[in-house]
Design a protein around this motif. Structure first.
Motif, PDB file in Angstrom:
ATOM      1  N   GLY A  15       0.778  -1.406  -0.193  1.00 59.15           N
ATOM      2  CA  GLY A  15      -0.414   0.502  -0.351  1.00 59.15           C
ATOM      3  C   GLY A  15       0.911   1.093   0.111  1.00 59.15           C
ATOM      4  N   ASP A  16       1.755   2.050   1.013  1.00 62.44           N
ATOM      5  CA  ASP A  16       2.658   2.715   0.959  1.00 62.44           C
ATOM      6  C   ASP A  16       3.378   3.026  -0.606  1.00 62.44           C
ATOM      7  OD1 ASP A  16       2.196   2.373   3.342  1.00 62.44           O
ATOM      8  OD2 ASP A  16       3.727   2.652   4.049  1.00 62.44           O
ATOM      9  N   ALA A  17       3.733   2.140  -1.818  1.00 58.15           N
ATOM     10  CA  ALA A  17       4.347   1.875  -2.658  1.00 58.15           C
ATOM     11  C   ALA A  17       3.216   3.078  -3.991  1.00 58.15           C
ATOM     12  CB  ALA A  17       4.645   1.037  -2.737  1.00 58.15           C
ATOM     13  N   ILE A  18       1.920   2.615  -3.134  1.00 58.40           N
ATOM     14  CA  ILE A  18       0.697   2.730  -4.125  1.00 58.40           C
ATOM     15  C   ILE A  18       0.135   3.758  -3.843  1.00 58.40           C
ATOM     16  CG2 ILE A  18       1.106   0.862  -5.328  1.00 58.40           C
ATOM     17  CD1 ILE A  18      -1.844  -0.366  -4.133  1.00 58.40           C
ATOM     18  N   HIS A  19       0.433   4.205  -2.779  1.00 53.41           N
ATOM     19  CA  HIS A  19      -1.113   5.066  -2.072  1.00 53.41           C
ATOM     20  C   HIS A  19      -0.730   6.486  -1.378  1.00 53.41           C
ATOM     21  CE1 HIS A  19      -4.296   6.369   2.149  1.00 53.41           C
ATOM     22  NE2 HIS A  19      -4.433   6.793   0.269  1.00 53.41           N
ATOM     23  N   ASP A  20      -0.482   7.334  -2.449  1.00 55.11           N
ATOM     24  CA  ASP A  20       0.528   8.624  -3.284  1.00 55.11           C
ATOM     25  C   ASP A  20      -0.253   9.212  -2.044  1.00 55.11           C
ATOM     26  OD1 ASP A  20       2.074   7.378  -4.609  1.00 55.11           O
ATOM     27  OD2 ASP A  20       0.957   7.458  -6.176  1.00 55.11           O
ATOM     28  N   MET A  21      -1.345   9.587  -1.542  1.00 57.47           N
ATOM     29  CA  MET A  21      -1.960  10.797  -0.882  1.00 57.47           C
ATOM     30  C   MET A  21      -1.513  11.091   0.624  1.00 57.47           C
ATOM     31  SD  MET A  21      -6.061  10.774  -1.982  1.00 57.47           S
ATOM     32  CE  MET A  21      -6.073   9.539  -2.202  1.00 57.47           C
ATOM     33  N   ARG A  22      -0.976  12.242   0.942  1.00 52.30           N
ATOM     34  CA  ARG A  22      -0.092  12.728   1.688  1.00 52.30           C
ATOM     35  C   ARG A  22      -1.396  12.594   3.089  1.00 52.30           C
ATOM     36  NH1 ARG A  22       0.697  18.848   0.938  1.00 52.30           N
ATOM     37  NH2 ARG A  22      -0.880  19.026   0.700  1.00 52.30           N
ATOM     38  N   SER A  23      -0.833  12.224   4.450  1.00 58.93           N
ATOM     39  CA  SER A  23      -1.994  12.016   5.171  1.00 58.93           C
ATOM     40  C   SER A  23      -2.232  13.293   5.925  1.00 58.93           C
ATOM     41  CB  SER A  23      -0.642  11.303   6.320  1.00 58.93           C
ATOM     42  OG  SER A  23      -0.377  12.291   6.741  1.00 58.93           O
ATOM     43  N   THR A  24      -2.035  14.023   5.425  1.00 60.58           N
ATOM     44  CA  THR A  24      -2.554  15.785   6.416  1.00 60.58           C
ATOM     45  C   THR A  24      -4.159  15.837   5.487  1.00 60.58           C
ATOM     46  OG1 THR A  24      -1.583  16.746   4.456  1.00 60.58           O
ATOM     47  CG2 THR A  24      -0.079  16.111   6.940  1.00 60.58           C
ATOM     48  N   GLY A  25      -4.899  16.026   6.443  1.00 61.70           N
ATOM     49  CA  GLY A  25      -6.562  16.616   5.397  1.00 61.70           C
ATOM     50  C   GLY A  25      -6.800  15.633   4.170  1.00 61.70           C
ATOM     51  N   MET A  26      -8.185  16.081   3.730  1.00 57.05           N
ATOM     52  CA  MET A  26      -9.314  15.125   3.162  1.00 57.05           C
ATOM     53  C   MET A  26      -8.546  14.533   1.507  1.00 57.05           C
ATOM     54  SD  MET A  26     -11.568  14.895   5.027  1.00 57.05           S
ATOM     55  CE  MET A  26     -10.412  14.899   6.266  1.00 57.05           C
ATOM     56  N   ARG A  27      -8.463  12.968   1.783  1.00 59.91           N
ATOM     57  CA  ARG A  27      -7.996  13.007   0.075  1.00 59.91           C
ATOM     58  C   ARG A  27      -8.670  13.227  -0.475  1.00 59.91           C
ATOM     59  NH1 ARG A  27      -6.272   9.238   4.321  1.00 59.91           N
ATOM     60  NH2 ARG A  27      -8.010   7.641   4.205  1.00 59.91           N
ATOM     61  N   ARG A  76      -6.692   1.370  -4.885  1.00 62.10           N
ATOM     62  CA  ARG A  76      -6.085   1.783  -3.393  1.00 62.10           C
ATOM     63  C   ARG A  76      -6.539   3.110  -2.902  1.00 62.10           C
ATOM     64  NH1 ARG A  76      -5.256   1.055   1.783  1.00 62.10           N
ATOM     65  NH2 ARG A  76      -2.931   2.284   2.357  1.00 62.10           N
ATOM     66  N   ASN A  77      -6.832   4.060  -4.669  1.00 65.08           N
ATOM     67  CA  ASN A  77      -6.450   5.616  -3.994  1.00 65.08           C
ATOM     68  C   ASN A  77      -8.240   5.585  -4.319  1.00 65.08           C
ATOM     69  OD1 ASN A  77      -4.570   7.319  -3.273  1.00 65.08           O
ATOM     70  ND2 ASN A  77      -3.404   5.417  -4.650  1.00 65.08           N
ATOM     71  N   PRO A 262       4.660 -15.130   8.234  1.00 71.82           N
ATOM     72  CA  PRO A 262       5.967 -15.404   9.008  1.00 71.82           C
ATOM     73  C   PRO A 262       6.355 -13.704   8.925  1.00 71.82           C
ATOM     74  CG  PRO A 262       5.735 -17.384   8.126  1.00 71.82           C
ATOM     75  CD  PRO A 262       4.381 -16.832   7.404  1.00 71.82           C
ATOM     76  N   PRO A 263       6.877 -12.991   9.854  1.00 73.76           N
ATOM     77  CA  PRO A 263       7.136 -11.880  10.095  1.00 73.76           C
ATOM     78  C   PRO A 263       8.402 -11.987   7.852  1.00 73.76           C
ATOM     79  CG  PRO A 263       9.262 -12.753  11.054  1.00 73.76           C
ATOM     80  CD  PRO A 263       7.569 -13.706  10.852  1.00 73.76           C
ATOM     81  N   ASN A 264       8.450 -12.276   7.575  1.00 75.39           N
ATOM     82  CA  ASN A 264       9.510 -12.434   6.331  1.00 75.39           C
ATOM     83  C   ASN A 264       9.068 -13.322   5.137  1.00 75.39           C
ATOM     84  OD1 ASN A 264       9.661 -15.058   6.724  1.00 75.39           O
ATOM     85  ND2 ASN A 264      11.842 -15.797   5.850  1.00 75.39           N
ATOM     86  N   ALA A 265       7.176 -12.622   5.632  1.00 73.36           N
ATOM     87  CA  ALA A 265       6.276 -13.953   3.917  1.00 73.36           C
ATOM     88  C   ALA A 265       6.602 -12.058   3.135  1.00 73.36           C
ATOM     89  CB  ALA A 265       5.285 -13.640   4.827  1.00 73.36           C
ATOM     90  N   ARG A 266       6.929 -12.329   1.618  1.00 74.71           N
ATOM     91  CA  ARG A 266       5.961 -11.266   1.369  1.00 74.71           C
ATOM     92  C   ARG A 266       4.810 -11.615   0.535  1.00 74.71           C
ATOM     93  NH1 ARG A 266       9.546 -12.321  -2.453  1.00 74.71           N
ATOM     94  NH2 ARG A 266       8.524 -12.697  -4.333  1.00 74.71           N
ATOM     95  N   ILE A 267       3.672 -10.614   0.532  1.00 76.04           N
ATOM     96  CA  ILE A 267       2.785 -10.383   0.119  1.00 76.04           C
ATOM     97  C   ILE A 267       2.580  -9.986  -0.847  1.00 76.04           C
ATOM     98  CG2 ILE A 267       0.121 -10.594   0.756  1.00 76.04           C
ATOM     99  CD1 ILE A 267       0.888 -10.724   3.398  1.00 76.04           C
ATOM    100  N   GLU A 268       2.197 -10.280  -2.156  1.00 79.09           N
ATOM    101  CA  GLU A 268       1.612  -9.056  -3.375  1.00 79.09           C
ATOM    102  C   GLU A 268       0.139  -9.504  -3.930  1.00 79.09           C
ATOM    103  OE1 GLU A 268       4.671 -10.341  -6.423  1.00 79.09           O
ATOM    104  OE2 GLU A 268       7.170  -9.909  -5.477  1.00 79.09           O
ATOM    105  N   ARG A 269      -0.119  -8.206  -3.760  1.00 75.74           N
ATOM    106  CA  ARG A 269      -1.767  -8.136  -4.889  1.00 75.74           C
ATOM    107  C   ARG A 269      -2.031  -7.639  -5.565  1.00 75.74           C
ATOM    108  NH1 ARG A 269      -5.427  -4.502  -4.528  1.00 75.74           N
ATOM    109  NH2 ARG A 269      -7.981  -5.038  -3.031  1.00 75.74           N
ATOM    110  N   LYS A 270      -2.867  -8.331  -6.802  1.00 70.36           N
ATOM    111  CA  LYS A 270      -2.415  -8.051  -8.110  1.00 70.36           C
ATOM    112  C   LYS A 270      -3.726  -8.150  -8.487  1.00 70.36           C
ATOM    113  CE  LYS A 270      -2.345  -9.094 -13.100  1.00 70.36           C
ATOM    114  NZ  LYS A 270      -0.863  -9.942 -14.137  1.00 70.36           N
ATOM    115  N   PRO A 271      -5.323  -6.768  -7.914  1.00 65.87           N
ATOM    116  CA  PRO A 271      -6.246  -6.755  -9.182  1.00 65.87           C
ATOM    117  C   PRO A 271      -6.239  -7.931 -11.047  1.00 65.87           C
ATOM    118  CG  PRO A 271      -5.191  -4.343  -8.686  1.00 65.87           C
ATOM    119  CD  PRO A 271      -3.988  -5.494  -8.200  1.00 65.87           C
TER     120      PRO A 271
END
Length: 348
Positions: A15-27, A76-77, A262-271
């Motif tokens: 999510g962090d890689a594709i959610h580009d809107m800043r956290s301040t204010g309304m998105r 996502r956005n 596990p904490p080292n698991a990589r999760i990829e999500r493709k619509p």
């Protein structure tokens, strides 16, 4: 992978890689046809003051970086925006993706109360019979931007309306895009889940009931009770933070539900798809939007793919889920809504 009824829809960890809107204010999310990009750019200029004051942050598909999954970024956005602008023109109405995917999802979130949809009339077109026609459009008096003698005056009028919308949404405790921010204590849903464990060729059916039992400005507490074929019951409680989009807390909820990833698991999500469906369940009819994704969990070079399809409806409380289909090499599961109820009074 997920084998229990989890509140909400499964998300990956990108999510962090594709959610580009800043956290301040309304998105704010722009839904528009690319033929109207120049007009969208002009509108952005008139929102500079709102951005500088921290009233809003904006996102549109031109912010997707090279090599990034565009469909995932849009979804996502769109799903986490507080304000969704439909930039109306003949090209918007003629675009299958704008009209059938983005607009349908936006209107569903508007009806639930997790987003505010604002139609912005850019160019003249016959929109009065469109699904969004019941909403108040801008600029004032329903006059398209290009029909104003002074376009700057038209965009300034639009910006004024957007400021008012943002100020109204800021009155909602928590993150307005989180469905549990607008849910009420006493809202509940009940599902029937059909499981098939492939390696043992075992099938069983269970019931799961979720109810919002506590709520304060910081958290909502969801109680989930599962009833298994042998009569055994299991109760879990989830404290859902309300200060962020619901999708951002899915990993926390999975840990509380006992998921062993596990904490080292990589999760990829493709619509893999999106659309609308009319579902008949019992004596009820649900007008739903659906999304499908492929989720791949990689642990020490071993990949486990899961196909997931989720149908949601704005008539259903809590997270709005009507049906879920999930399939991976180890098991398959189908979850169907059988009943629901709301607390007395309006949700807002």
């Amino acid at each position: 992978m997920v084998t229990r009824r989890m509140p909400g829809r499964v998300r990956g960890d990108r999510g962090d890689a594709i959610h580009d809107m800043r956290s301040t204010g309304m998105r704010l999310f722009y839904s528009y046809a690319h033929e109207d990009e120049a007009l969208r750019d002009q509108l952005e200029k008139h929102l500079v003051a709102l951005r500088a004051q921290g009233v809003l942050s904006e996102w549109h598909d031109r912010k997707i970086g090279a090599g990034m999954p565009w469909r995932e970024a849009i979804e996502r956005n769109l799903d986490t925006a507080h304000v969704i602008l439909l930039l109306i023109s003949p090209d918007f109405l003629a675009s299958p993706y704008c009209f059938d995917v983005e607009m349908q999802r936006a209107l569903q979130r508007h009806r639930v109360g997790t987003a505010r949809v604002v139609p912005v009339l850019l160019r003249p077109t016959d929109w009065q019979a469109a699904p969004f026609a019941e909403l108040q459009a801008v600029p004032s008096k329903g006059k398209p931007v290009v029909s104003w003698p002074n376009r700057d005056a038209a965009f300034a009028d639009v910006a004024r309306h957007i400021r008012i919308v943002c100020e109204q949404l800021q009155q909602t405790p928590g993150d307005p895009s989180n469905p549990y921010s607008v849910a009420r204590v006493g809202d509940w849903t009940e599902y029937e889940t059909s499981h098939y464990i492939k390696v043992r060729e075992q099938r069983f059916v269970a019931r799961a009931r979720s109810e919002l039992v506590e709520k304060n400005p910081q958290h909502a507490v969801l109680r989930m009770t599962a009833t298994f074929p042998d009569g055994k019951k299991e109760e879990l409680r989830f404290a859902i933070p309300l200060d962020r989009p619901f999708e951002d807390v899915s990993a926390k909820l999975a840990r509380e539900a006992g998921e062993k990833v596990p904490p080292n698991a990589r999760i990829e999500r493709k619509p893999t798809g999106a659309g609308t469906d009319k579902l008949f369940i019992g004596e009820r009819v649900y007008y739903t939007t659906w999304t499908s994704v492929e989720i791949t969990v990689t642990i020490e070079l071993q990949e486990t793919p899961t196909n997931l399809k989720v149908w949601v409806c704005d008539d259903v409380p809590l997270d709005g889920v009507v049906k879920v289909e999930q399939d991976n090499p180890a098991m398959s599961m189908t979850m169907v809504l059988v009943d629901y109820g709301r607390a007395r009074g309006k949700r807002r």
